[in-house]
Design a protein around this motif. Structure first.
Motif, PDB file in Angstrom:
ATOM      1  N   PRO A  71     -22.900  27.653  68.771  1.00 52.11           N
ATOM      2  CA  PRO A  71     -22.509  27.699  67.357  1.00 52.11           C
ATOM      3  C   PRO A  71     -23.034  26.548  66.515  1.00 52.11           C
ATOM      4  CG  PRO A  71     -20.567  27.736  68.796  1.00 52.11           C
ATOM      5  CD  PRO A  71     -21.770  27.656  69.667  1.00 52.11           C
ATOM      6  N   LEU A  72     -23.252  25.392  67.111  1.00 49.42           N
ATOM      7  CA  LEU A  72     -23.740  24.256  66.335  1.00 49.42           C
ATOM      8  C   LEU A  72     -25.194  24.413  65.916  1.00 49.42           C
ATOM      9  CD1 LEU A  72     -22.143  21.264  68.240  1.00 49.42           C
ATOM     10  CD2 LEU A  72     -21.478  22.191  66.038  1.00 49.42           C
ATOM     11  N   PHE A  73     -25.932  25.277  66.598  1.00 48.08           N
ATOM     12  CA  PHE A  73     -27.352  25.398  66.329  1.00 48.08           C
ATOM     13  C   PHE A  73     -27.699  26.709  65.636  1.00 48.08           C
ATOM     14  CE2 PHE A  73     -26.899  22.482  69.860  1.00 48.08           C
ATOM     15  CZ  PHE A  73     -27.568  21.387  69.350  1.00 48.08           C
ATOM     16  N   LYS A  74     -26.701  27.375  65.077  1.00 51.39           N
ATOM     17  CA  LYS A  74     -26.940  28.592  64.319  1.00 51.39           C
ATOM     18  C   LYS A  74     -27.111  28.223  62.856  1.00 51.39           C
ATOM     19  CE  LYS A  74     -24.195  31.620  67.184  1.00 51.39           C
ATOM     20  NZ  LYS A  74     -23.025  32.478  67.231  1.00 51.39           N
ATOM     21  N   SER A  75     -27.834  29.057  62.155  1.00 50.31           N
ATOM     22  CA  SER A  75     -27.929  28.848  60.719  1.00 50.31           C
ATOM     23  C   SER A  75     -26.616  29.282  60.084  1.00 50.31           C
ATOM     24  CB  SER A  75     -29.089  29.656  60.134  1.00 50.31           C
ATOM     25  OG  SER A  75     -28.800  31.034  60.233  1.00 50.31           O
ATOM     26  N   GLU A  76     -26.353  28.778  58.900  1.00 48.26           N
ATOM     27  CA  GLU A  76     -25.119  29.148  58.211  1.00 48.26           C
ATOM     28  C   GLU A  76     -25.103  30.642  57.935  1.00 48.26           C
ATOM     29  OE1 GLU A  76     -22.584  28.049  54.196  1.00 48.26           O
ATOM     30  OE2 GLU A  76     -24.384  26.904  54.694  1.00 48.26           O
ATOM     31  N   GLU A  77     -26.269  31.178  57.623  1.00 45.16           N
ATOM     32  CA  GLU A  77     -26.365  32.619  57.348  1.00 45.16           C
ATOM     33  C   GLU A  77     -26.016  33.436  58.594  1.00 45.16           C
ATOM     34  OE1 GLU A  77     -29.733  35.874  55.977  1.00 45.16           O
ATOM     35  OE2 GLU A  77     -30.227  33.750  55.975  1.00 45.16           O
ATOM     36  N   GLN A  78     -26.538  33.024  59.748  1.00 41.06           N
ATOM     37  CA  GLN A  78     -26.242  33.734  60.995  1.00 41.06           C
ATOM     38  C   GLN A  78     -24.763  33.627  61.353  1.00 41.06           C
ATOM     39  OE1 GLN A  78     -28.155  35.711  62.760  1.00 41.06           O
ATOM     40  NE2 GLN A  78     -26.606  36.091  64.301  1.00 41.06           N
TER      41      GLN A  78
ATOM     42  N   GLU B 104     -22.149  36.805  61.677  1.00 38.28           N
ATOM     43  CA  GLU B 104     -21.338  37.066  62.866  1.00 38.28           C
ATOM     44  C   GLU B 104     -19.853  37.090  62.531  1.00 38.28           C
ATOM     45  OE1 GLU B 104     -22.384  34.422  66.017  1.00 38.28           O
ATOM     46  OE2 GLU B 104     -24.448  35.138  66.087  1.00 38.28           O
ATOM     47  N   GLU B 105     -19.408  36.210  61.635  1.00 33.35           N
ATOM     48  CA  GLU B 105     -18.006  36.224  61.222  1.00 33.35           C
ATOM     49  C   GLU B 105     -17.670  37.527  60.504  1.00 33.35           C
ATOM     50  OE1 GLU B 105     -17.462  32.745  58.860  1.00 33.35           O
ATOM     51  OE2 GLU B 105     -17.279  31.434  60.609  1.00 33.35           O
ATOM     52  N   THR B 106     -18.605  38.004  59.703  1.00 35.18           N
ATOM     53  CA  THR B 106     -18.386  39.265  58.993  1.00 35.18           C
ATOM     54  C   THR B 106     -18.296  40.420  59.974  1.00 35.18           C
ATOM     55  OG1 THR B 106     -19.607  38.413  57.105  1.00 35.18           O
ATOM     56  CG2 THR B 106     -19.309  40.793  57.216  1.00 35.18           C
ATOM     57  N   LEU B 107     -19.177  40.442  60.957  1.00 39.08           N
ATOM     58  CA  LEU B 107     -19.166  41.512  61.944  1.00 39.08           C
ATOM     59  C   LEU B 107     -17.907  41.468  62.802  1.00 39.08           C
ATOM     60  CD1 LEU B 107     -22.903  41.468  63.055  1.00 39.08           C
ATOM     61  CD2 LEU B 107     -21.773  43.102  61.526  1.00 39.08           C
ATOM     62  N   GLU B 108     -17.386  40.257  63.039  1.00 38.69           N
ATOM     63  CA  GLU B 108     -16.172  40.100  63.844  1.00 38.69           C
ATOM     64  C   GLU B 108     -14.917  40.198  62.983  1.00 38.69           C
ATOM     65  OE1 GLU B 108     -16.657  36.338  65.709  1.00 38.69           O
ATOM     66  OE2 GLU B 108     -18.333  36.999  66.937  1.00 38.69           O
ATOM     67  N   ARG B 109     -15.105  40.390  61.673  1.00 40.71           N
ATOM     68  CA  ARG B 109     -14.003  40.501  60.706  1.00 40.71           C
ATOM     69  C   ARG B 109     -13.105  39.262  60.708  1.00 40.71           C
ATOM     70  NH1 ARG B 109     -13.975  45.673  58.631  1.00 40.71           N
ATOM     71  NH2 ARG B 109     -14.972  47.221  59.926  1.00 40.71           N
ATOM     72  N   VAL B 110     -13.721  38.103  60.785  1.00 46.89           N
ATOM     73  CA  VAL B 110     -12.989  36.840  60.700  1.00 46.89           C
ATOM     74  C   VAL B 110     -12.853  36.485  59.227  1.00 46.89           C
ATOM     75  CG1 VAL B 110     -13.066  34.382  61.252  1.00 46.89           C
ATOM     76  CG2 VAL B 110     -13.841  36.059  62.916  1.00 46.89           C
ATOM     77  N   GLU B 111     -11.647  36.123  58.821  1.00 46.32           N
ATOM     78  CA  GLU B 111     -11.426  35.755  57.433  1.00 46.32           C
ATOM     79  C   GLU B 111     -12.121  34.433  57.129  1.00 46.32           C
ATOM     80  OE1 GLU B 111      -9.875  37.465  55.028  1.00 46.32           O
ATOM     81  OE2 GLU B 111      -9.672  39.109  56.460  1.00 46.32           O
ATOM     82  N   ALA B 112     -12.791  34.377  56.000  1.00 48.73           N
ATOM     83  CA  ALA B 112     -13.460  33.150  55.580  1.00 48.73           C
ATOM     84  C   ALA B 112     -12.409  32.143  55.121  1.00 48.73           C
ATOM     85  CB  ALA B 112     -14.438  33.438  54.454  1.00 48.73           C
ATOM     86  N   PRO B 113     -12.616  30.873  55.412  1.00 51.05           N
ATOM     87  CA  PRO B 113     -11.652  29.868  54.956  1.00 51.05           C
ATOM     88  C   PRO B 113     -11.698  29.738  53.441  1.00 51.05           C
ATOM     89  CG  PRO B 113     -13.554  28.805  55.929  1.00 51.05           C
ATOM     90  CD  PRO B 113     -13.709  30.283  56.153  1.00 51.05           C
ATOM     91  N   GLU B 114     -10.584  29.315  52.878  1.00 50.02           N
ATOM     92  CA  GLU B 114     -10.513  29.102  51.435  1.00 50.02           C
ATOM     93  C   GLU B 114     -11.406  27.926  51.061  1.00 50.02           C
ATOM     94  OE1 GLU B 114      -8.891  30.825  49.048  1.00 50.02           O
ATOM     95  OE2 GLU B 114      -8.449  32.265  50.641  1.00 50.02           O
ATOM     96  N   PRO B 115     -12.132  28.043  49.955  1.00 51.35           N
ATOM     97  CA  PRO B 115     -12.986  26.919  49.557  1.00 51.35           C
ATOM     98  C   PRO B 115     -12.139  25.699  49.208  1.00 51.35           C
ATOM     99  CG  PRO B 115     -12.984  28.640  47.885  1.00 51.35           C
ATOM    100  CD  PRO B 115     -12.221  29.166  49.052  1.00 51.35           C
TER     101      PRO B 115
END
Length: 100
Positions: free
Chosen positions: A43-50, A54-65
């Motif tokens: 996970p540390l070596f993934k791009s932010e886009e990737q 993956e979070e979208t595909l896993e349906r993980v809620e995005a943290p609040e800004p």
């Protein structure tokens, strides 16, 4: 100049050793002893886009800004309480006390 010859000698010895060991690769391959790449899919070596994909595909809620800029003193904000502003903020003396 001595360090250049030492480095050159070390490189020559390394290349000679690789050449001697190249014949052994067919009989005793090293690939089974070499570990998998520890950085692959880490996970540390993934791009932010990737990571977001993956979070979208896993349906993980995005943290609040998080608000990155703090409000100025006295600035009205829905989360701030007006009574938290120090009333004496601009009326105090700003003279430096030299301790005389």
């Amino acid at each position: 100049m001595d360090s250049d010859t030492t480095l050159s000698r070390a490189i020559e010895e390394h290349l000679a050793l690789r050449e001697r060991n190249a014949a052994l690769d067919g009989e005793m391959p090293l690939t089974e002893y070499q570990p998998d790449d520890p950085f692959e899919n880490h996970p540390l070596f993934k791009s932010e886009e990737q990571a977001r994909l993956e979070e979208t595909l896993e349906r993980v809620e995005a943290p609040e800004p998080v608000r990155s800029v703090l409000p100025w003193p006295g600035e009205a904000d829905a989360e701030d309480d007006a009574s938290s502003v120090d009333e004496n903020l601009w009326t105090r003396s700003r003279d430096f006390d030299w301790g005389d």
